[in-house]
Design an enzyme around this catalytic site. Sequence first.
Site, PDB file in Angstrom:
ATOM      1  N   PRO A 144       0.799  -1.117   0.400  1.00 36.54           N
ATOM      2  CA  PRO A 144      -0.124  -0.144  -0.305  1.00 36.54           C
ATOM      3  C   PRO A 144       0.829   1.471  -0.113  1.00 36.54           C
ATOM      4  O   PRO A 144       1.931   1.439   0.592  1.00 36.54           O
ATOM      5  CB  PRO A 144      -0.496   0.172   1.397  1.00 36.54           C
ATOM      6  CG  PRO A 144      -0.166  -0.936   2.492  1.00 36.54           C
ATOM      7  CD  PRO A 144       0.678  -2.026   1.498  1.00 36.54           C
ATOM      8  N   GLY A 145       0.492   1.999  -0.851  1.00 39.40           N
ATOM      9  CA  GLY A 145       1.150   3.435  -0.709  1.00 39.40           C
ATOM     10  C   GLY A 145      -0.670   4.588  -0.522  1.00 39.40           C
ATOM     11  O   GLY A 145       0.200   5.481   1.114  1.00 39.40           O
ATOM     12  N   ARG A 146      -0.845   4.767  -1.086  1.00 39.56           N
ATOM     13  CA  ARG A 146      -1.725   5.967  -1.484  1.00 39.56           C
ATOM     14  C   ARG A 146      -2.527   5.597   0.225  1.00 39.56           C
ATOM     15  O   ARG A 146      -3.090   6.799   1.495  1.00 39.56           O
ATOM     16  CB  ARG A 146      -3.405   6.311  -2.177  1.00 39.56           C
ATOM     17  CG  ARG A 146      -3.967   7.010  -2.554  1.00 39.56           C
ATOM     18  CD  ARG A 146      -5.175   6.612  -3.043  1.00 39.56           C
ATOM     19  NE  ARG A 146      -4.530   6.278  -4.591  1.00 39.56           N
ATOM     20  CZ  ARG A 146      -4.195   6.850  -5.150  1.00 39.56           C
ATOM     21  NH1 ARG A 146      -4.183   8.134  -5.535  1.00 39.56           N
ATOM     22  NH2 ARG A 146      -4.782   6.229  -6.468  1.00 39.56           N
ATOM     23  N   TYR A 175      -5.976  13.408 -13.380  1.00 43.56           N
ATOM     24  CA  TYR A 175      -7.070  12.681 -13.434  1.00 43.56           C
ATOM     25  C   TYR A 175      -8.588  12.847 -13.036  1.00 43.56           C
ATOM     26  O   TYR A 175      -9.167  12.381 -13.512  1.00 43.56           O
ATOM     27  CB  TYR A 175      -6.844  11.488 -12.417  1.00 43.56           C
ATOM     28  CG  TYR A 175      -4.958  10.962 -12.292  1.00 43.56           C
ATOM     29  CD1 TYR A 175      -4.901   9.881 -13.342  1.00 43.56           C
ATOM     30  CD2 TYR A 175      -4.005  10.921 -11.266  1.00 43.56           C
ATOM     31  CE1 TYR A 175      -3.664   9.857 -13.216  1.00 43.56           C
ATOM     32  CE2 TYR A 175      -3.044  11.028 -10.939  1.00 43.56           C
ATOM     33  CZ  TYR A 175      -2.585  10.210 -11.746  1.00 43.56           C
ATOM     34  OH  TYR A 175      -0.962   9.731 -11.865  1.00 43.56           O
ATOM     35  N   CYS A 234       1.060  29.371 -15.482  1.00 45.19           N
ATOM     36  CA  CYS A 234       0.167  30.055 -16.808  1.00 45.19           C
ATOM     37  C   CYS A 234      -0.657  29.401 -17.913  1.00 45.19           C
ATOM     38  O   CYS A 234       0.206  28.959 -18.736  1.00 45.19           O
ATOM     39  CB  CYS A 234       1.811  30.864 -17.413  1.00 45.19           C
ATOM     40  SG  CYS A 234       1.801  32.025 -16.750  1.00 45.19           S
ATOM     41  N   GLU A 235      -1.709  28.654 -16.945  1.00 47.68           N
ATOM     42  CA  GLU A 235      -2.454  27.928 -17.781  1.00 47.68           C
ATOM     43  C   GLU A 235      -3.626  27.944 -17.510  1.00 47.68           C
ATOM     44  O   GLU A 235      -4.277  27.297 -15.887  1.00 47.68           O
ATOM     45  CB  GLU A 235      -1.834  26.330 -18.022  1.00 47.68           C
ATOM     46  CG  GLU A 235      -1.601  25.336 -17.504  1.00 47.68           C
ATOM     47  CD  GLU A 235      -0.867  23.986 -18.196  1.00 47.68           C
ATOM     48  OE1 GLU A 235       0.534  24.322 -18.867  1.00 47.68           O
ATOM     49  OE2 GLU A 235      -1.732  23.384 -18.619  1.00 47.68           O
TER      50      GLU A 235
HETATM   51  N1  LLP Z   1       2.480  -1.257  -5.842  1.00 47.30           N
HETATM   52  C1  LLP Z   1       2.915  -1.383  -7.370  1.00 47.30           C
HETATM   53  C2  LLP Z   1       3.574  -2.553  -8.520  1.00 47.30           C
HETATM   54  C3  LLP Z   1       2.373  -0.008  -7.868  1.00 47.30           C
HETATM   55  O1  LLP Z   1       2.630   0.029  -9.091  1.00 47.30           O
HETATM   56  C4  LLP Z   1       1.734   0.668  -6.679  1.00 47.30           C
HETATM   57  C5  LLP Z   1       0.542   2.302  -7.534  1.00 47.30           C
HETATM   58  C6  LLP Z   1       1.528   1.109  -5.551  1.00 47.30           C
HETATM   59  C7  LLP Z   1       2.272  -1.027  -4.824  1.00 47.30           C
HETATM   60  C8  LLP Z   1       1.276   1.025  -4.756  1.00 47.30           C
HETATM   61  O2  LLP Z   1       0.032   2.294  -5.359  1.00 47.30           O
HETATM   62  P1  LLP Z   1      -1.191   2.550  -4.089  1.00 47.30           P
HETATM   63  O3  LLP Z   1      -1.667   1.604  -2.966  1.00 47.30           O
HETATM   64  O4  LLP Z   1      -0.501   4.005  -4.139  1.00 47.30           O
HETATM   65  O5  LLP Z   1      -2.674   2.519  -4.622  1.00 47.30           O
HETATM   66  N2  LLP Z   1      -0.850   8.808  -9.311  1.00 47.30           N
HETATM   67  C9  LLP Z   1      -2.061   8.584  -9.049  1.00 47.30           C
HETATM   68  C10 LLP Z   1      -0.925   6.546  -8.920  1.00 47.30           C
HETATM   69  C11 LLP Z   1      -0.090   5.843  -9.790  1.00 47.30           C
HETATM   70  C12 LLP Z   1      -0.144   4.245  -8.924  1.00 47.30           C
HETATM   71  C13 LLP Z   1       0.848   3.891  -9.122  1.00 47.30           C
HETATM   72  N3  LLP Z   1       1.585   2.705  -8.841  1.00 47.30           N
HETATM   73  C14 LLP Z   1      -2.309   8.750  -8.896  1.00 47.30           C
HETATM   74  O6  LLP Z   1      -2.119   9.426  -8.010  1.00 47.30           O
HETATM   75  O7  LLP Z   1      -3.683   8.815  -8.423  1.00 47.30           O
END
Ligand code: LLP
Length: 458
Positions: A316-318, A359, A386-387
């Site tokens: 998890p990241g987000r 998005y 500037c857009e």
């Molecule tokens: N593992 C892999 C292999 C991934 O490609 C990603 C995210 C994650 C884990 C983590 O995903 P999360 O839990 O954060 O959803 N910039 C976009 C999100 C791109 C995610 C790319 N990969 C946004 O702002 O929504």
Amino acid sequence: MTGPGRDLDLHHPVGHRRRPRLCNGQRPRRRRPAPVSALPWGLLPDSADVGSDGGLRIGGCSLADLAARHGTPLFVYDEDHLRARCREAVAAFGDGVAYATKAFLCRAMARLAHEEGMHLDVATMGEMHVALAAGVPASHLVLHGNNKSELELSAARQVGVGRIVVDSADEIDRLELLHEVDQFAPRVLLRVTPGVEAHTHEFVRTGQDDSKFGFTLSSGAAAAALDRCRASPAVELVGIHFHIGSQVFVADFFRQAVAVVAPWFNDLNLPELSVGGGVGVAYVEGESAPSIAEWGAAVRRACADAGITARVTAEPGRAIAAGAAVTVYTVGTVKELPGIRTYVSVDGGMSDNPRPVLYGSGYETVLARAPKADRPRAVTVVGKHCESGDLLVRDARVPADLTVGDLLVTPVTGAYGHSMGSNYNKVLRPPVLFASGGRARVVVRRETPDDLLAADVG
Ligand code: LLP
């Protein structure tokens, strides 16, 4: 508009008569009614409260005080919120669960995730460099990437990253070339694409067959890559990895992916299955998202139902970082176009949060001085670039008395804001503060004009 956030119909995929259940078993609520009400408090970091002056505090620190001391725009993270989410992930998945650093990374964040027991998912040499510079042991890193260069692979092997997630046949070629030199075989996971299409924005969908990532399961490419890895002295295959996308709310997509991969995986007798990351978070009123614990339980249930006995890990990241932070801006101009709209311009924009532009993602706003005030006035919050596309919140609701000089706060900006930020228009990147127990420390300082010239050799 479409995109991860309010404007995308994540909750109502085409073809479903009833909205599918979330990971927490509830059915998602319908789109929000036009809100005039106060900001839903749950969108703020855990420690958010109201100070004696009536203003918003994070980690016991007044946002007005922090803005006065550090200027705006400003990212303020609730450090205890970050720690709690990391601990929740470790409790949900156990050893090996990795924080996806692409969501938000600096040395303090890498150290924090490591201290709380997480491994770190790094997707480039740059992310690997920051994690190592923070003192995270290489053995706790998982290296991703659909196009890892020989340099990246060589560096990862040299420092001894815990797992390399092999993504392509060309990458195996490169690993074999490197092996010829030193006979070292790194531990690897094989990334497969299960052919499951999660209903999220097409830019952050990864599990479908038409993807640049991984080896397709249905075509036999995954089986061929598996045979190759098993026969190759250049890698030690320790597991399988998949990732279906990001900002995915619906438990069933994870269950489907597990169900597709399991029959194949179970015959392999490998010790690890990584289900990637991607669980969604709520950005705006009316959205509800599963907790990490609920997501973990849903994934583990799906794995148990599919007969998987291997260690199940995730990335998890987000879900760790998004809700932990807010961005604080200063309102600079208010332009009323009667009968059309009111533009509220702030001192940041697409350079600190490109998600609305990329998005169509939705955000809420709240005033730092009146966090519980009703928000009857419809405005569009824009940045200083500037857009015309430089939108932060298209359909924002703000208190009637919003005025120039106010501190406008956008919650849920802890993931993919700072990390995807830029210097567009040579705007300086904002600082990042970690707040806890009434103290705030700068973990990333505000850029100076000279930083703009740091790599510019004239
Ligand atoms: N593992 C892999 C292999 C991934 O490609 C990603 C995210 C994650 C884990 C983590 O995903 P999360 O839990 O954060 O959803 N910039 C976009 C999100 C791109 C995610 C790319 N990969 C946004 O702002 O929504």
